[in-house]
Design an enzyme around this catalytic site. Structure first.
Site, short mmCIF file in Angstrom:
data_model
loop_
_atom_site.label_atom_id
_atom_site.label_comp_id
_atom_site.label_asym_id
_atom_site.label_seq_id
_atom_site.Cartn_x
_atom_site.Cartn_y
_atom_site.Cartn_z
N LYS A 12 -18.04 45.32 -21.03
CA LYS A 12 -18.01 44.24 -20.07
C LYS A 12 -16.87 43.51 -20.05
O LYS A 12 -16.65 43.18 -21.30
CB LYS A 12 -19.36 43.43 -19.86
CG LYS A 12 -19.76 42.85 -18.97
CD LYS A 12 -21.10 42.23 -18.98
CE LYS A 12 -21.69 41.35 -18.04
NZ LYS A 12 -22.92 41.00 -18.05
N SER B 265 -29.37 41.00 -16.74
CA SER B 265 -27.89 41.77 -16.39
C SER B 265 -27.63 42.80 -16.98
O SER B 265 -26.60 43.80 -16.81
CB SER B 265 -26.89 40.78 -16.73
OG SER B 265 -26.73 39.87 -15.83
N SER C 199 -25.46 41.37 -13.94
CA SER C 199 -24.10 41.32 -13.91
C SER C 199 -23.17 42.38 -14.67
O SER C 199 -22.13 42.48 -14.33
CB SER C 199 -23.52 39.99 -14.26
OG SER C 199 -24.06 39.77 -15.72
#
Lengths: 64, 467
Positions: B80, B179, B155
């Site tokens: 990420k 997330s 996310s």
């Protein structure tokens, strides 16, 4: 502490953080935060409880 | 040798170590797959092909000399875009941090590098990790490999999409309100949210310093354990990890037989989509066959726990972003700006009461769940909705959509518990369904043990999306 969060109160609190809001923003925020605040309003805690109590509870269960 | 992109992390690492496939061959195979699908999925924020191939060549040279860095030697991963690597961009899915160069490397990334892994690039994410759907107006929405018209969840949207599409065998995500677990559910992969305090958050972008956790998404629970083993344990740069146990590999291999799994009587079983309910019932039957002891449990009011989580996340995120909310409010998307602004409106006493209650709330949860090794729940009430129907921006429906998707997630962050989401079936439109195993503090390994047993008995995690 009163549970009713008005747009006026939101505007005043946010102004202290020096962030600008429109009246519409203040009304939306008041709606958004009212539910969590009301939900937690009835919780009563012993005076000795502090945020670090969480870590103590966590580690006690794990035997650390 | 089969296509390296089809191998799990465990099998790819073993194949490279045994020199059945070179790190360069694996890297080229994955880069070819990324090149083929990036246009359709938008999983990557940046692809670092040259650096990756250079690292792969170095890894192969070491192996040829009879040396290996660690259990992930020569394995390409991607993370990420909120994990800092010194001297590299880390844009955090935002306009505000566009062009920002990280001054230091995240401990989690450094530990993966020490274990021998390297990066293929950085993965897209929701703006500042503050959103559960995967929408991002700045970088473009990430697409679900099982149906690009549907959300990935967020996310860690790029992490879920990339692992599901076999663009990387594993990726780091982060989990403050679900997330890691929501993309695992929506994209049909496995995701581990570790116990708070188990994995260092140092030099990863903060959202909520109390609730943030760092963990992996991968194809299997065993693969998540390989990543967790590399990154868990104390780190002087993150005092919350002081005294944290290192990974216990033997505990992660315990048989399911004899373990106790709690089945909640309410909240987590309310208002489920029919296919989700069926997958949940099937999982209960599977665990029963595996010899686990199943008992009903009645955790304390989870909506109250959720409300406390909302206050903590909102205030801490608003604090982290206060300066930019003053100076660059228009550089946020409307939804993220609105949610950050919510946090400015709570009083100091309300925030600290929410924090003070965390210990008693955890104690009540542990008392209510008795000696259970894990609680089994659905991850989300529905399969992935479409990107269009959840594209609510900052509109009137935003809170309803967000709270609906994160319903089974947020309580776990507040309680600081470990949780593992494993694929548990497929529902409407052929979309994946995830099941959540919620553990006890610092007993993350038992979740891996149960997840591995479940995956040995099922094949939901093996289904590859037909892109």
């Amino acid at each position: 502490m009163p549970d009713d969060i008005t747009p006026e109160r939101v505007a005043a609190v946010v102004a202290m953080a020096r962030v600008r809001l429109t009246p519409e923003d203040a009304a939306r925020i008041a709606r958004a935060v009212t539910t969590p605040v009301k939900r937690l309003a009835d919780i009563t805690l012993e005076m000795e409880v502090e945020p670090a109590t969480f870590v103590a509870t966590q580690r006690k269960d794990a035997g650390l | 040798m089969s296509d390296p992109s089809e191998l799990t992390l465990k099998d790819l690492a073993a194949a490279i170590r045994r020199r059945k496939v070179s790190s360069v061959e694996a890297t080229k195979a994955l880069l070819a797959r990324v090149g083929k699908w990036q246009g359709k999925l938008n999983a990557f924020a940046r692809i670092e092909a040259e650096d990756a191939l250079k690292a792969a060549r170095a890894a192969d040279r070491m192996l040829a000399a009879g040396k290996a860095k660690g259990p992930l030697h020569g394995v390409p991963l991607a993370h990420k875009d909120m994990y800092y690597v010194k001297g590299k961009l880390a844009e955090c899915g935002s306009k505000i941090r566009k062009g920002w160069i990280a001054p230091a490397t995240a401990t989690a990334v450094a530990r993966l590098e020490a274990a021998g892994a390297f990066r293929l690039g950085a993965l897209n994410m929701v703006e500042f990790a503050f959103g559960p759907t995967g929408h991002n107006p700045h970088t473009g929405h990430v697409r679900n490999p099982f149906d690009p018209a549907r959300i990935t969840g967020g996310s860690s949207s790029g992490s879920g999409s990339a692992v599901a599409a076999r663009l990387v065998p594993a990726a780091l995500g982060s989990d403050t309100g679900g997330s890691i677990r929501m993309p695992a559910h929506f994209c049909g992969v496995t995701g581990l949210k570790p116990t708070n305090g188990r994995v260092s958050r140092a030099n990863a972008m903060p959202l909520s310093f109390t609730l943030d956790t760092v963990g992996p998404l991968a194809r299997t629970a065993e693969d998540c354990a390989l990543i967790a083993a590399a990154i868990a344990g104390p780190d002087p740069l993150d005092p919350t990890t002081d005294g944290a146990p290192v990974w216990n590999a033997a505990e992660a291999k315990r048989p399911a037989r004899g373990m106790t799994i709690g089945i909640p009587k309410s909240f987590y079983v309310d208002d489920l989509e029919r296919d989700v309910e069926k997958a949940f019932d099937d999982a209960i039957a599977t665990f029963r066959k595996l010899g686990a002891r199943l008992v009903q449990v009645d955790p304390p009011d989870q909506s109250l726990v959720s409300a406390a989580a909302l206050i903590v996340i909102a205030v801490e995120a608003a604090t982290v972003h206060a300066s930019w909310l003053r100076t660059r409010p228009k550089d946020y998307s409307e939804q993220v700006r609105n949610r950050l602004a919510n946090g400015l409106a709570y009083s100091g006493v309300q925030y600290l009461e929410a924090l003070r209650w965390r210990g008693p709330a955890l104690a009540a949860h542990l008392a209510a769940t008795g000696k259970c090794d894990a609680i089994l729940t659905p991850a989300v009430r529905t399969v992935a909705p479409t990107i269009e129907e959840t594209d609510v921006g900052g509109g009137a429906n935003a809170d309803t959509v967000i709270l609906g998707i994160t319903r089974f997630m947020r309580p776990i962050n507040y309680l600081g518990l470990p949780a593992l989401v494993v694929p548990g079936g497929f529902g409407q439109h052929g979309m994946p369904i995830g099941l959540q195993l919620i553990g006890r503090p610092f007993r993350d390994e038992r979740l891996v043990a149960l997840g591995s047993a479940f995956q040995a008995a099922t094949d939901h995690h093996e289904r590859t999306p037909r892109l």
